[in-house]
Design a protein around this motif. Structure first.
Motif, PDB file in Angstrom:
ATOM      1  N   GLN A   1       9.160  17.599  -3.274  1.00 18.35           N
ATOM      2  CA  GLN A   1       9.356  18.786  -4.093  1.00 18.35           C
ATOM      3  C   GLN A   1       8.211  19.763  -3.837  1.00 18.35           C
ATOM      4  N   MET A   2       8.572  21.032  -3.599  1.00 18.68           N
ATOM      5  CA  MET A   2       7.573  22.001  -3.190  1.00 18.68           C
ATOM      6  C   MET A   2       6.785  22.539  -4.389  1.00 18.68           C
ATOM      7  N   GLU A   3       5.829  23.405  -4.093  1.00 21.64           N
ATOM      8  CA  GLU A   3       4.879  23.857  -5.100  1.00 21.64           C
ATOM      9  C   GLU A   3       5.546  24.613  -6.239  1.00 21.64           C
ATOM     10  N   ASP A   4       6.622  25.363  -5.929  1.00 21.81           N
ATOM     11  CA  ASP A   4       7.293  26.135  -6.985  1.00 21.81           C
ATOM     12  C   ASP A   4       8.174  25.270  -7.874  1.00 21.81           C
ATOM     13  N   MET A   5       8.308  23.977  -7.528  1.00 20.99           N
ATOM     14  CA  MET A   5       9.084  22.995  -8.300  1.00 20.99           C
ATOM     15  C   MET A   5      10.587  23.242  -8.245  1.00 20.99           C
ATOM     16  N   ASN A   6      11.033  24.261  -7.537  1.00 19.21           N
ATOM     17  CA  ASN A   6      12.461  24.585  -7.479  1.00 19.21           C
ATOM     18  C   ASN A   6      13.083  24.339  -6.111  1.00 19.21           C
ATOM     19  N   HIS A   7      12.261  24.004  -5.114  1.00 16.98           N
ATOM     20  CA  HIS A   7      12.772  23.776  -3.774  1.00 16.98           C
ATOM     21  C   HIS A   7      12.208  22.476  -3.215  1.00 16.98           C
ATOM     22  N   PHE A   8      12.914  21.959  -2.214  1.00 13.42           N
ATOM     23  CA  PHE A   8      12.576  20.646  -1.675  1.00 13.42           C
ATOM     24  C   PHE A   8      12.530  20.709  -0.157  1.00 13.42           C
ATOM     25  N   ARG A   9      11.649  19.912   0.418  1.00  9.88           N
ATOM     26  CA  ARG A   9      11.571  19.734   1.858  1.00  9.88           C
ATOM     27  C   ARG A   9      11.912  18.285   2.177  1.00  9.88           C
ATOM     28  N   GLN A  10      12.832  18.082   3.101  1.00  8.95           N
ATOM     29  CA  GLN A  10      13.202  16.726   3.481  1.00  8.95           C
ATOM     30  C   GLN A  10      12.339  16.246   4.654  1.00  8.95           C
ATOM     31  N   LYS A  11      12.022  14.975   4.636  1.00 10.02           N
ATOM     32  CA  LYS A  11      11.246  14.333   5.686  1.00 10.02           C
ATOM     33  C   LYS A  11      12.081  13.193   6.267  1.00 10.02           C
TER      34      LYS A  11
ATOM     35  N   PHE B   1       1.554  19.378  -7.111  1.00  9.70           N
ATOM     36  CA  PHE B   1       2.021  19.493  -5.728  1.00  9.70           C
ATOM     37  C   PHE B   1       0.985  18.981  -4.730  1.00  9.70           C
ATOM     38  N   VAL B   2      -0.268  19.322  -4.923  1.00  9.19           N
ATOM     39  CA  VAL B   2      -1.303  18.879  -3.980  1.00  9.19           C
ATOM     40  C   VAL B   2      -1.350  17.357  -3.923  1.00  9.19           C
ATOM     41  N   THR B   3      -1.226  16.702  -5.061  1.00  9.76           N
ATOM     42  CA  THR B   3      -1.214  15.235  -5.102  1.00  9.76           C
ATOM     43  C   THR B   3       0.013  14.699  -4.379  1.00  9.76           C
ATOM     44  N   ARG B   4       1.182  15.318  -4.602  1.00  7.13           N
ATOM     45  CA  ARG B   4       2.396  14.878  -3.904  1.00  7.13           C
ATOM     46  C   ARG B   4       2.248  15.071  -2.393  1.00  7.13           C
ATOM     47  N   PHE B   5       1.688  16.226  -2.002  1.00 10.22           N
ATOM     48  CA  PHE B   5       1.526  16.542  -0.583  1.00 10.22           C
ATOM     49  C   PHE B   5       0.585  15.544   0.096  1.00 10.22           C
ATOM     50  N   ARG B   6      -0.529  15.240  -0.541  1.00 10.32           N
ATOM     51  CA  ARG B   6      -1.469  14.283   0.038  1.00 10.32           C
ATOM     52  C   ARG B   6      -0.861  12.885   0.119  1.00 10.32           C
TER      53      ARG B   6
ATOM     54  N   GLU C   1       0.819  -1.209   0.000  1.00 10.95           N
ATOM     55  CA  GLU C   1       0.000   0.000   0.000  1.00 10.95           C
ATOM     56  C   GLU C   1       0.858   1.266   0.000  1.00 10.95           C
ATOM     57  N   LEU C   2       2.042   1.189   0.614  1.00  9.80           N
ATOM     58  CA  LEU C   2       2.940   2.345   0.680  1.00  9.80           C
ATOM     59  C   LEU C   2       3.664   2.600  -0.637  1.00  9.80           C
ATOM     60  N   LYS C   3       3.892   1.551  -1.408  1.00  9.43           N
ATOM     61  CA  LYS C   3       4.719   1.672  -2.614  1.00  9.43           C
ATOM     62  C   LYS C   3       4.184   2.709  -3.597  1.00  9.43           C
ATOM     63  N   PRO C   4       2.884   2.697  -3.973  1.00  8.68           N
ATOM     64  CA  PRO C   4       2.411   3.726  -4.918  1.00  8.68           C
ATOM     65  C   PRO C   4       2.438   5.128  -4.316  1.00  8.68           C
ATOM     66  N   LEU C   5       2.278   5.244  -3.003  1.00 12.51           N
ATOM     67  CA  LEU C   5       2.356   6.556  -2.363  1.00 12.51           C
ATOM     68  C   LEU C   5       3.774   7.109  -2.462  1.00 12.51           C
ATOM     69  N   ALA C   6       4.762   6.250  -2.197  1.00 10.08           N
ATOM     70  CA  ALA C   6       6.162   6.681  -2.293  1.00 10.08           C
ATOM     71  C   ALA C   6       6.493   7.118  -3.717  1.00 10.08           C
ATOM     72  N   TYR C   7       5.978   6.392  -4.693  1.00  6.71           N
ATOM     73  CA  TYR C   7       6.213   6.758  -6.094  1.00  6.71           C
ATOM     74  C   TYR C   7       5.589   8.110  -6.409  1.00  6.71           C
ATOM     75  N   THR C   8       4.371   8.335  -5.933  1.00 10.81           N
ATOM     76  CA  THR C   8       3.661   9.584  -6.203  1.00 10.81           C
ATOM     77  C   THR C   8       4.378  10.771  -5.582  1.00 10.81           C
ATOM     78  N   ILE C   9       4.901  10.607  -4.374  1.00  9.55           N
ATOM     79  CA  ILE C   9       5.640  11.684  -3.702  1.00  9.55           C
ATOM     80  C   ILE C   9       6.769  12.186  -4.589  1.00  9.55           C
ATOM     81  N   MET C  10       7.441  11.276  -5.239  1.00  8.45           N
ATOM     82  CA  MET C  10       8.630  11.636  -6.014  1.00  8.45           C
ATOM     83  C   MET C  10       8.326  12.031  -7.450  1.00  8.45           C
ATOM     84  N   ASN C  11       7.191  11.589  -7.988  1.00 14.91           N
ATOM     85  CA  ASN C  11       7.035  11.666  -9.440  1.00 14.91           C
ATOM     86  C   ASN C  11       5.814  12.409  -9.957  1.00 14.91           C
ATOM     87  N   ASP C  12       4.816  12.646  -9.139  1.00 13.49           N
ATOM     88  CA  ASP C  12       3.635  13.304  -9.661  1.00 13.49           C
ATOM     89  C   ASP C  12       3.924  14.777  -9.959  1.00 13.49           C
ATOM     90  N   ASP C  13       3.315  15.309 -10.991  1.00 16.49           N
ATOM     91  CA  ASP C  13       3.553  16.694 -11.397  1.00 16.49           C
ATOM     92  C   ASP C  13       2.769  17.711 -10.573  1.00 16.49           C
TER      93      ASP C  13
END
Length: 294
Positions: free
Chosen positions: A98-108, A46-51, A32-44
């Motif tokens: 990757q943050m909303e502006d696509m140029n900065h990143f937040r580490q978790k 930001f709201v989808t990545r954040f969720r 169940e975590l695998k597609p979420l991890a993929y989405t965090i890194m790859n979806d275009d």
């Protein structure tokens, strides 16, 4: 120091195994975590990545609450870094958003401690990088961590105390990438302590100003300057950098020159070695494996 680099698998044999039913449940939760991890890194979006990031955190914590989960490796989560300490006393999860502006990143991140009874002791890490202009100037804790995605960890000792040196990267922005050296220790209460006066070097315009409580190199995007531990040399190896424009203050113009410097663990500190010969290329986790696909 080489004797301290004990493979985790040898020590893992001392940890009680997961019950078969628990292992099966954890495998289901990993699926169940695998597609979420993929989405965090790859979806275009930001709201989808954040969720996806929020759902991933909840799901990971739920999985880690399984008794003796410390032993379970989430091998299919290739975009999430998970490193065990060489003595298997803890493991650390890190990833980036990757943050909303696509140029900065937040580490978790989060540290899972090994416990005798298999219960969960999890320490969340909160990235405070954007709130400081001098990230190398102080000792930090879990609440004001300087975020990085870690790709290697080594253990050293001095005066019977353990020191864990973390190697991490930060995509930073559109023009430059940062790599970090961070010495992690634990206080008497078992709380993580990030940084300290562990780096001995002469100041120059490429290195953090002294006193430096952690070490950072910043360089041109995709230049991939080497910063890693070489077990044959028993040293940290760092690429010499040079500016393509002849201005070392422009970090986004720095690229590897082809020669190397480094650090050697001496007397409880990483002491600078100005010129060394590289023995091995990076042989641990490749930071590119946990970066967002462009």
């Amino acid at each position: 120091m080489k004797a301290l680099l004990i493979p985790c698998l040898l020590l893992m044999g001392m940890i009680p195994a997961l019950a078969q039913d628990d292992r099966m449940r954890m495998q289901q939760m990993e699926d169940e975590l695998k597609p979420l991890a993929y989405t965090i890194m790859n979806d275009d979006d930001f709201v989808t990545r954040f969720r996806a990031d929020s759902a991933f955190i909840r799901g990971l914590v739920r999985a880690l609450r399984t008794p003796h989960s410390f032993r379970y490796r989430f091998d299919s989560l290739s975009s999430i870094s998970q490193l065990y300490a060489p003595d298997s006393s803890f493991r650390i999860f890190t990833w980036q958003l990757q943050m909303e502006d696509m140029n900065h990143f937040r580490q978790k991140g989060a540290i899972q401690m090994r416990t005798a009874d298999g219960s969960l002791k999890l320490i969340p890490l909160f990235d405070a990088s954007k709130y400081t202009e001098a990230p190398a100037d102080s000792v930090r804790n879990a609440q004001n961590w300087i975020g990085a995605v870690y790709y290697n960890i080594i253990q050293t000792k001095y005066n019977n105390r353990n020191y864990y040196t973390l190697f991490g990267y930060d995509e930073n922005d559109a023009r430059s990438t940062k790599k970090w050296l961070e010495v992690l220790t634990f206080d008497v209460n078992g709380n993580p302590v990030f940084g300290g006066r562990y780096f001995n070097y002469r100041e120059d315009d490429l290195k953090p100003r002294q006193p430096a409580f952690r070490f950072c190199v910043e360089f041109k995007k995709k230049a991939n300057a080497k910063l890693n531990y070489d077990p044959e040399l028993d040293m940290i190896v760092l690429a010499h950098l040079v500016s393509e424009e002849g201005d070392n203050k422009k970090k986004h113009t720095l690229v590897p020159y082809g020669t190397f410097e480094g650090f050697k663990w001496l007397g409880g500190r990483w002491v600078h070695q100005p010129d060394i010969k590289e023995a091995n290329p990076d042989a641990r986790v490749n930071p590119d494996q946990t970066r967002r696909k462009q």
